[in-house]
Write a protein that holds these residues in place. Structure first.
Motif, PDB file in Angstrom:
ATOM      1  N   ILE A 173     -26.189  25.667   3.687  1.00 50.95           N
ATOM      2  CA  ILE A 173     -26.532  23.992   3.963  1.00 50.95           C
ATOM      3  C   ILE A 173     -25.194  23.608   2.549  1.00 50.95           C
ATOM      4  O   ILE A 173     -25.553  22.369   2.258  1.00 50.95           O
ATOM      5  CB  ILE A 173     -28.024  23.688   3.241  1.00 50.95           C
ATOM      6  CG1 ILE A 173     -28.876  23.994   4.764  1.00 50.95           C
ATOM      7  CG2 ILE A 173     -28.401  22.814   2.512  1.00 50.95           C
ATOM      8  CD1 ILE A 173     -30.733  24.257   4.112  1.00 50.95           C
ATOM      9  N   GLU A 174     -25.647  24.363   1.664  1.00 46.77           N
ATOM     10  CA  GLU A 174     -25.358  24.187   0.354  1.00 46.77           C
ATOM     11  C   GLU A 174     -23.120  24.281   0.881  1.00 46.77           C
ATOM     12  O   GLU A 174     -22.393  23.728  -0.117  1.00 46.77           O
ATOM     13  CB  GLU A 174     -24.901  25.653  -0.306  1.00 46.77           C
ATOM     14  CG  GLU A 174     -26.610  25.914  -1.088  1.00 46.77           C
ATOM     15  CD  GLU A 174     -26.698  26.038  -2.248  1.00 46.77           C
ATOM     16  OE1 GLU A 174     -25.940  26.897  -3.032  1.00 46.77           O
ATOM     17  OE2 GLU A 174     -28.100  26.897  -2.296  1.00 46.77           O
ATOM     18  N   ARG A 175     -22.701  24.994   1.569  1.00 47.16           N
ATOM     19  CA  ARG A 175     -21.437  25.200   2.405  1.00 47.16           C
ATOM     20  C   ARG A 175     -21.113  24.934   3.248  1.00 47.16           C
ATOM     21  O   ARG A 175     -20.636  25.964   4.057  1.00 47.16           O
ATOM     22  CB  ARG A 175     -20.738  26.408   1.805  1.00 47.16           C
ATOM     23  CG  ARG A 175     -20.751  27.046  -0.189  1.00 47.16           C
ATOM     24  CD  ARG A 175     -19.541  25.877  -0.869  1.00 47.16           C
ATOM     25  NE  ARG A 175     -18.670  25.551  -0.481  1.00 47.16           N
ATOM     26  CZ  ARG A 175     -17.620  26.872  -0.777  1.00 47.16           C
ATOM     27  NH1 ARG A 175     -17.468  27.611  -1.035  1.00 47.16           N
ATOM     28  NH2 ARG A 175     -16.279  26.582   0.017  1.00 47.16           N
ATOM     29  N   GLN A 176     -21.892  23.621   4.733  1.00 44.37           N
ATOM     30  CA  GLN A 176     -21.734  24.148   5.483  1.00 44.37           C
ATOM     31  C   GLN A 176     -20.389  24.312   6.979  1.00 44.37           C
ATOM     32  O   GLN A 176     -20.884  24.956   7.216  1.00 44.37           O
ATOM     33  CB  GLN A 176     -22.381  22.495   5.833  1.00 44.37           C
ATOM     34  CG  GLN A 176     -22.815  22.378   7.555  1.00 44.37           C
ATOM     35  CD  GLN A 176     -22.952  21.103   7.963  1.00 44.37           C
ATOM     36  OE1 GLN A 176     -23.823  20.646   6.984  1.00 44.37           O
ATOM     37  NE2 GLN A 176     -23.603  20.860   9.016  1.00 44.37           N
ATOM     38  N   ALA A 177     -19.150  23.442   5.675  1.00 48.88           N
ATOM     39  CA  ALA A 177     -18.302  23.782   6.936  1.00 48.88           C
ATOM     40  C   ALA A 177     -17.733  25.159   6.209  1.00 48.88           C
ATOM     41  O   ALA A 177     -17.034  25.819   7.245  1.00 48.88           O
ATOM     42  CB  ALA A 177     -17.195  22.967   6.165  1.00 48.88           C
ATOM     43  N   ALA A 178     -17.651  25.861   4.978  1.00 50.60           N
ATOM     44  CA  ALA A 178     -17.304  26.547   5.284  1.00 50.60           C
ATOM     45  C   ALA A 178     -17.996  27.800   6.248  1.00 50.60           C
ATOM     46  O   ALA A 178     -17.870  28.872   6.317  1.00 50.60           O
ATOM     47  CB  ALA A 178     -17.446  27.538   3.483  1.00 50.60           C
ATOM     48  N   TRP A 179     -19.476  28.030   5.356  1.00 55.41           N
ATOM     49  CA  TRP A 179     -20.443  28.629   7.141  1.00 55.41           C
ATOM     50  C   TRP A 179     -20.036  28.750   8.397  1.00 55.41           C
ATOM     51  O   TRP A 179     -19.565  29.210   8.651  1.00 55.41           O
ATOM     52  CB  TRP A 179     -22.000  28.455   6.253  1.00 55.41           C
ATOM     53  CG  TRP A 179     -22.763  29.268   6.777  1.00 55.41           C
ATOM     54  CD1 TRP A 179     -23.232  29.786   6.708  1.00 55.41           C
ATOM     55  CD2 TRP A 179     -23.185  28.822   8.297  1.00 55.41           C
ATOM     56  NE1 TRP A 179     -24.434  31.054   7.446  1.00 55.41           N
ATOM     57  CE2 TRP A 179     -24.198  29.901   8.069  1.00 55.41           C
ATOM     58  CE3 TRP A 179     -23.392  28.017   8.458  1.00 55.41           C
ATOM     59  CZ2 TRP A 179     -24.775  29.931   9.660  1.00 55.41           C
ATOM     60  CZ3 TRP A 179     -24.520  28.236  10.524  1.00 55.41           C
ATOM     61  CH2 TRP A 179     -24.875  29.073  10.560  1.00 55.41           C
ATOM     62  N   GLU A 180     -19.826  27.290   8.562  1.00 49.99           N
ATOM     63  CA  GLU A 180     -19.747  27.284  10.258  1.00 49.99           C
ATOM     64  C   GLU A 180     -17.704  27.531  10.683  1.00 49.99           C
ATOM     65  O   GLU A 180     -17.847  28.675  11.646  1.00 49.99           O
ATOM     66  CB  GLU A 180     -19.325  25.658  10.069  1.00 49.99           C
ATOM     67  CG  GLU A 180     -20.717  25.248  10.191  1.00 49.99           C
ATOM     68  CD  GLU A 180     -21.328  23.791  10.373  1.00 49.99           C
ATOM     69  OE1 GLU A 180     -19.981  23.040  11.060  1.00 49.99           O
ATOM     70  OE2 GLU A 180     -22.295  22.819  10.426  1.00 49.99           O
ATOM     71  N   SER A 181     -17.327  27.601   9.213  1.00 48.81           N
ATOM     72  CA  SER A 181     -15.816  28.396  10.238  1.00 48.81           C
ATOM     73  C   SER A 181     -16.116  30.205   9.861  1.00 48.81           C
ATOM     74  O   SER A 181     -15.492  30.257  10.810  1.00 48.81           O
ATOM     75  CB  SER A 181     -14.756  27.784   8.966  1.00 48.81           C
ATOM     76  OG  SER A 181     -14.065  28.903   8.671  1.00 48.81           O
ATOM     77  N   VAL A 182     -17.084  30.358   9.236  1.00 49.08           N
ATOM     78  CA  VAL A 182     -16.929  31.849   9.042  1.00 49.08           C
ATOM     79  C   VAL A 182     -18.107  31.729  10.812  1.00 49.08           C
ATOM     80  O   VAL A 182     -17.471  33.607  11.219  1.00 49.08           O
ATOM     81  CB  VAL A 182     -17.705  32.158   7.830  1.00 49.08           C
ATOM     82  CG1 VAL A 182     -18.532  34.061   7.952  1.00 49.08           C
ATOM     83  CG2 VAL A 182     -16.848  31.868   6.579  1.00 49.08           C
ATOM     84  N   VAL A 183     -19.361  31.257  10.959  1.00 49.43           N
ATOM     85  CA  VAL A 183     -19.717  32.267  11.862  1.00 49.43           C
ATOM     86  C   VAL A 183     -18.913  31.816  13.197  1.00 49.43           C
ATOM     87  O   VAL A 183     -18.669  33.148  14.041  1.00 49.43           O
ATOM     88  CB  VAL A 183     -21.090  31.017  11.644  1.00 49.43           C
ATOM     89  CG1 VAL A 183     -21.616  31.102  13.796  1.00 49.43           C
ATOM     90  CG2 VAL A 183     -21.781  31.511  10.552  1.00 49.43           C
ATOM     91  N   LEU A 184     -18.335  30.959  13.578  1.00 48.54           N
ATOM     92  CA  LEU A 184     -18.046  30.191  14.454  1.00 48.54           C
ATOM     93  C   LEU A 184     -16.437  31.639  14.318  1.00 48.54           C
ATOM     94  O   LEU A 184     -16.401  31.855  15.857  1.00 48.54           O
ATOM     95  CB  LEU A 184     -16.543  28.754  14.171  1.00 48.54           C
ATOM     96  CG  LEU A 184     -18.042  28.169  14.733  1.00 48.54           C
ATOM     97  CD1 LEU A 184     -17.613  26.462  15.039  1.00 48.54           C
ATOM     98  CD2 LEU A 184     -18.710  27.908  16.304  1.00 48.54           C
ATOM     99  N   ALA A 185     -15.681  31.336  13.392  1.00 44.00           N
ATOM    100  CA  ALA A 185     -14.311  32.629  13.619  1.00 44.00           C
ATOM    101  C   ALA A 185     -15.014  34.267  14.109  1.00 44.00           C
ATOM    102  O   ALA A 185     -14.684  34.865  15.143  1.00 44.00           O
ATOM    103  CB  ALA A 185     -14.016  33.071  12.476  1.00 44.00           C
ATOM    104  N   PHE A 186     -16.603  34.681  13.869  1.00 40.11           N
ATOM    105  CA  PHE A 186     -17.157  35.491  14.054  1.00 40.11           C
ATOM    106  C   PHE A 186     -17.624  36.247  15.840  1.00 40.11           C
ATOM    107  O   PHE A 186     -17.077  36.685  15.779  1.00 40.11           O
ATOM    108  CB  PHE A 186     -18.446  35.999  12.282  1.00 40.11           C
ATOM    109  CG  PHE A 186     -19.376  37.464  13.552  1.00 40.11           C
ATOM    110  CD1 PHE A 186     -18.553  39.053  12.731  1.00 40.11           C
ATOM    111  CD2 PHE A 186     -20.456  37.470  14.436  1.00 40.11           C
ATOM    112  CE1 PHE A 186     -19.335  39.789  12.968  1.00 40.11           C
ATOM    113  CE2 PHE A 186     -21.097  38.308  14.413  1.00 40.11           C
ATOM    114  CZ  PHE A 186     -20.803  40.058  13.530  1.00 40.11           C
ATOM    115  N   LEU A 187     -17.547  34.895  16.302  1.00 37.83           N
ATOM    116  CA  LEU A 187     -18.469  34.677  17.187  1.00 37.83           C
ATOM    117  C   LEU A 187     -17.706  34.676  17.907  1.00 37.83           C
ATOM    118  O   LEU A 187     -17.394  34.903  19.536  1.00 37.83           O
ATOM    119  CB  LEU A 187     -19.333  33.196  17.066  1.00 37.83           C
ATOM    120  CG  LEU A 187     -20.453  33.897  16.610  1.00 37.83           C
ATOM    121  CD1 LEU A 187     -21.791  31.977  17.088  1.00 37.83           C
ATOM    122  CD2 LEU A 187     -21.195  35.159  17.160  1.00 37.83           C
TER     123      LEU A 187
END
Length: 56
Positions: free
Chosen positions: A37-51
């Motif tokens: 929630i706090e850093r949504q774009a960064a979090w999504e980037s990390v998760v998508l890169a992992f997946l």
């Protein structure tokens, strides 16, 4: 995991990253437990890169 708040010692998740195969630890600065929630774009980037990494 967020690194911006006190009380988030990085040594807590390290055992899991050492024992779970292919585990990764990413630390997002300036956020707490609600990194998605706090850093949504960064979090999504990390998760998508992992997946989407090869062999995922």
């Amino acid at each position: 995991m967020g690194a911006g708040r006190s009380g988030h010692p990085l040594h807590n998740p390290l055992p899991a990253t050492r024992t779970v195969p292919r585990a990764e630890l990413r630390v997002l600065p300036d956020c707490g437990y609600r990194a998605a929630i706090e850093r949504q774009a960064a979090w999504e980037s990390v998760v998508l890169a992992f997946l989407t990494r090869p062999g995922a």
